[in-house]
Design a protein around this motif. Structure first.
Motif, mmCIF file in Angstrom:
data_model
loop_
_atom_site.group_PDB
_atom_site.id
_atom_site.type_symbol
_atom_site.label_atom_id
_atom_site.label_comp_id
_atom_site.label_asym_id
_atom_site.label_seq_id
_atom_site.Cartn_x
_atom_site.Cartn_y
_atom_site.Cartn_z
ATOM 1 N N PRO A 21 0.829 -1.240 0.127
ATOM 2 C CA PRO A 21 0.372 0.287 0.288
ATOM 3 C C PRO A 21 0.570 1.329 0.256
ATOM 4 N N ASP A 22 2.009 1.380 0.905
ATOM 5 C CA ASP A 22 3.222 2.391 0.121
ATOM 6 C C ASP A 22 3.852 1.764 -0.521
ATOM 7 N N TRP A 23 3.917 2.873 -1.694
ATOM 8 C CA TRP A 23 5.296 2.919 -2.312
ATOM 9 C C TRP A 23 6.462 3.348 -1.818
ATOM 10 N N ARG A 24 7.063 3.518 -0.997
ATOM 11 C CA ARG A 24 8.372 3.851 -0.021
ATOM 12 C C ARG A 24 8.023 1.558 0.358
ATOM 13 N N ARG A 25 7.642 0.958 0.526
ATOM 14 C CA ARG A 25 7.987 0.075 1.349
ATOM 15 C C ARG A 25 7.827 -1.077 0.263
ATOM 16 N N LEU A 26 7.761 -0.465 -1.087
ATOM 17 C CA LEU A 26 8.202 -1.796 -2.243
ATOM 18 C C LEU A 26 10.260 -2.159 -2.210
ATOM 19 N N ASP A 27 9.951 -3.579 -2.098
ATOM 20 C CA ASP A 27 11.186 -4.165 -1.606
ATOM 21 C C ASP A 27 11.523 -4.617 -2.724
ATOM 22 N N LEU A 28 12.152 -4.885 -3.784
ATOM 23 C CA LEU A 28 12.085 -5.452 -5.563
ATOM 24 C C LEU A 28 13.057 -6.474 -5.283
ATOM 25 N N ARG A 29 14.027 -7.373 -3.933
ATOM 26 C CA ARG A 29 14.795 -7.502 -4.220
ATOM 27 C C ARG A 29 13.967 -9.243 -3.790
ATOM 28 N N LYS A 30 12.660 -9.532 -3.697
ATOM 29 C CA LYS A 30 11.804 -10.296 -3.328
ATOM 30 C C LYS A 30 10.959 -10.401 -4.400
ATOM 31 N N ARG A 31 11.315 -11.828 -5.173
ATOM 32 C CA ARG A 31 10.702 -12.288 -6.025
ATOM 33 C C ARG A 31 8.931 -12.348 -6.511
ATOM 34 N N ARG A 32 9.156 -12.567 -4.706
ATOM 35 C CA ARG A 32 6.862 -12.494 -5.023
ATOM 36 C C ARG A 32 6.686 -10.907 -4.814
ATOM 37 N N MET A 33 7.457 -10.038 -4.813
ATOM 38 C CA MET A 33 7.089 -8.920 -5.317
ATOM 39 C C MET A 33 7.334 -8.646 -6.734
ATOM 40 N N GLN A 34 8.584 -8.740 -6.890
ATOM 41 C CA GLN A 34 8.327 -8.795 -7.997
ATOM 42 C C GLN A 34 7.586 -9.293 -9.184
ATOM 43 N N ASP A 35 6.918 -10.631 -9.108
ATOM 44 C CA ASP A 35 5.941 -11.059 -9.938
ATOM 45 C C ASP A 35 4.938 -10.259 -9.202
ATOM 46 N N PHE A 36 4.455 -9.937 -8.617
ATOM 47 C CA PHE A 36 3.309 -9.043 -7.888
ATOM 48 C C PHE A 36 2.690 -7.508 -8.931
ATOM 49 N N CYS A 37 4.273 -6.994 -9.493
ATOM 50 C CA CYS A 37 4.327 -5.846 -10.376
ATOM 51 C C CYS A 37 4.544 -6.184 -11.415
ATOM 52 N N MET A 38 4.457 -7.393 -11.786
ATOM 53 C CA MET A 38 4.674 -7.537 -13.354
ATOM 54 C C MET A 38 2.830 -9.149 -13.695
ATOM 55 N N TRP A 39 2.884 -8.943 -12.750
ATOM 56 C CA TRP A 39 1.416 -9.946 -13.700
ATOM 57 C C TRP A 39 -0.113 -9.881 -12.968
ATOM 58 N N SER A 40 -0.016 -8.900 -11.378
ATOM 59 C CA SER A 40 -0.779 -9.286 -10.594
ATOM 60 C C SER A 40 -2.518 -8.291 -11.782
ATOM 61 N N ARG A 41 -3.533 -8.643 -12.155
ATOM 62 C CA ARG A 41 -4.911 -8.678 -12.389
ATOM 63 C C ARG A 41 -5.939 -8.012 -11.269
ATOM 64 N N THR A 42 -5.242 -7.783 -9.880
ATOM 65 C CA THR A 42 -6.501 -7.904 -8.537
ATOM 66 C C THR A 42 -7.107 -6.418 -8.688
ATOM 67 N N ARG A 43 -6.793 -5.887 -8.708
ATOM 68 C CA ARG A 43 -7.157 -4.360 -8.630
ATOM 69 C C ARG A 43 -7.802 -4.101 -9.677
ATOM 70 N N ILE A 44 -7.658 -4.392 -10.372
ATOM 71 C CA ILE A 44 -7.968 -3.902 -12.051
ATOM 72 C C ILE A 44 -9.782 -5.108 -12.136
ATOM 73 N N GLN A 45 -9.370 -6.311 -12.211
ATOM 74 C CA GLN A 45 -10.204 -7.052 -11.870
ATOM 75 C C GLN A 45 -11.673 -7.078 -10.821
ATOM 76 N N GLU A 46 -10.827 -6.584 -9.700
ATOM 77 C CA GLU A 46 -11.635 -6.187 -8.910
ATOM 78 C C GLU A 46 -12.257 -4.792 -8.229
ATOM 79 N N ARG A 47 -11.867 -4.440 -9.091
ATOM 80 C CA ARG A 47 -11.733 -3.172 -8.973
ATOM 81 C C ARG A 47 -11.845 -1.727 -7.674
#
Ligand code: MN
Length: 219
Positions: A140-166
Motif C-alpha cells: 500500500p505504500d510505494w516506499r515499502r516496495l522491496d524489489l529484491r523479493k521475487r514475490r514482489m517482483q512477480d506481483f509488479c509484473m503479473w497482478s490483475r487483482t486491482r483491475i478485476q476487482e475494481r
C-alpha cells in the motif's frame, strides 16, 4: 540491476507514458508523430511488454538505446529474461515464437538486455512523484516496495487483482501510479492508479499517451 530507477523533473519538454507495445513500434512511431513528440526535449516511458504478439519485437532493443526512451520490465520481457527455464509452449501461446526461433547468441543477448530493465520507475513532477510499473504495486505504500523479493517482483509484473476487482485503494507515497498489462477500452483510474493499456497492439485499439504532468491522455 537497478530495480527502481528515478528520473528528475523534465523542465524542458513533455514526459509521456505509453501502454503495452507488443511489437508494434511502427504504430507507436506514427502516434508519436501525431502528437509532435520531440526527442530533443520530450521523454517517453513504457510500462513494459514491448515484445511478443506483434511483428516488430526485436525493435525494442533499438528503442531502448534511445536516450529519450525508458521502460520497466513487463511479464513478457520477463519470459525472455528467464528463457532457459520458462515453459516454452506457454510462452509460444502468448507470442514468444519470434524469440524461440532466434539463434542462441541472439537469445542470450536479448535476455541480458532485458535483465537490466528496472522493475519500477519514479518520475518527478511539480505535484509529486509518479510511479510506473507493469501491472500493480504489491504494497500500500510505494516506499515499502522491496524489489529484491521475487514475490514482489512477480506481483509488479503479473497482478490483475486491482483491475478485476475494481479496487480503489491508493498507493501512498506517490501522486499517481501508471500501469498497463490489462487491455481496456479507455484509460481507467482506480484510487490513484491509472491503467493505460488501451490495446494499441490490437486490430482496433489505439495507443494512449498519458502526459505525466497533467495525468491526462493526449488527444
Ligand atoms: Mn503484461
Amino acid at each position: 540491476m537497478e530495480v527502481l530507477k528515478r528520473f528528475e523533473l523534465n523542465s524542458r519538454g513533455r514526459d509521456l507514458v505509453v501502454g503495452d507495445i507488443h511489437g508494434h513500434f511502427s504504430r507507436l512511431r506514427a502516434r508519436l508523430n501525431e502528437v509532435g513528440f520531440d526527442p530533443r526535449v520530450d521523454r517517453l516511458f513504457s510500462v513494459g511488454d514491448m515484445i511478443d504478439r506483434g511483428p516488430e519485437s526485436e525493435q525494442a532493443l533499438e528503442w531502448l538505446d534511445e536516450p529519450w526512451f525508458h521502460a520497466v520490465r513487463g511479464n513478457h520481457e520477463d519470459y525472455a529474461v528467464r528463457y532457459r527455464s520458462v515453459n516454452r509452449s506457454n510462452w509460444s501461446r502468448y507470442g514468444g515464437d519470434w524469440f524461440l526461433a532466434l539463434d542462441p547468441k541472439r537469445q542470450q543477448h536479448i535476455s541480458e538486455r532485458f535483465a537490466q530493465l528496472p522493475l519500477a520507475m519514479e518520475v518527478a513532477t511539480a505535484q509529486g512523484p509518479v510511479g510506473i510499473l507493469h501491472a500493480d504495486c504489491p504494497v500500500p505504500d510505494w516506499r515499502r516496495l522491496d524489489l529484491r523479493k521475487r514475490r514482489m517482483q512477480d506481483f509488479c509484473m503479473w497482478s490483475r487483482t486491482r483491475i478485476q476487482e475494481r479496487r480503489e485503494s491508493r498507493v501512498h507515497g506517490l501522486r499517481a501510479l501508471v500501469v498497463g498489462h490489462t487491455p481496456l477500452d479507455e484509460p481507467t483510474t482506480l484510487g490513484n492508479v491509472i491503467h493505460i493499456d488501451t490495446g494499441g497492439w490490437t486490430e482496433d485499439g489505439n495507443f494512449t499517451l498519458l502526459d505525466i504532468s497533467t495525468l491526462r491522455p493526449l488527444g
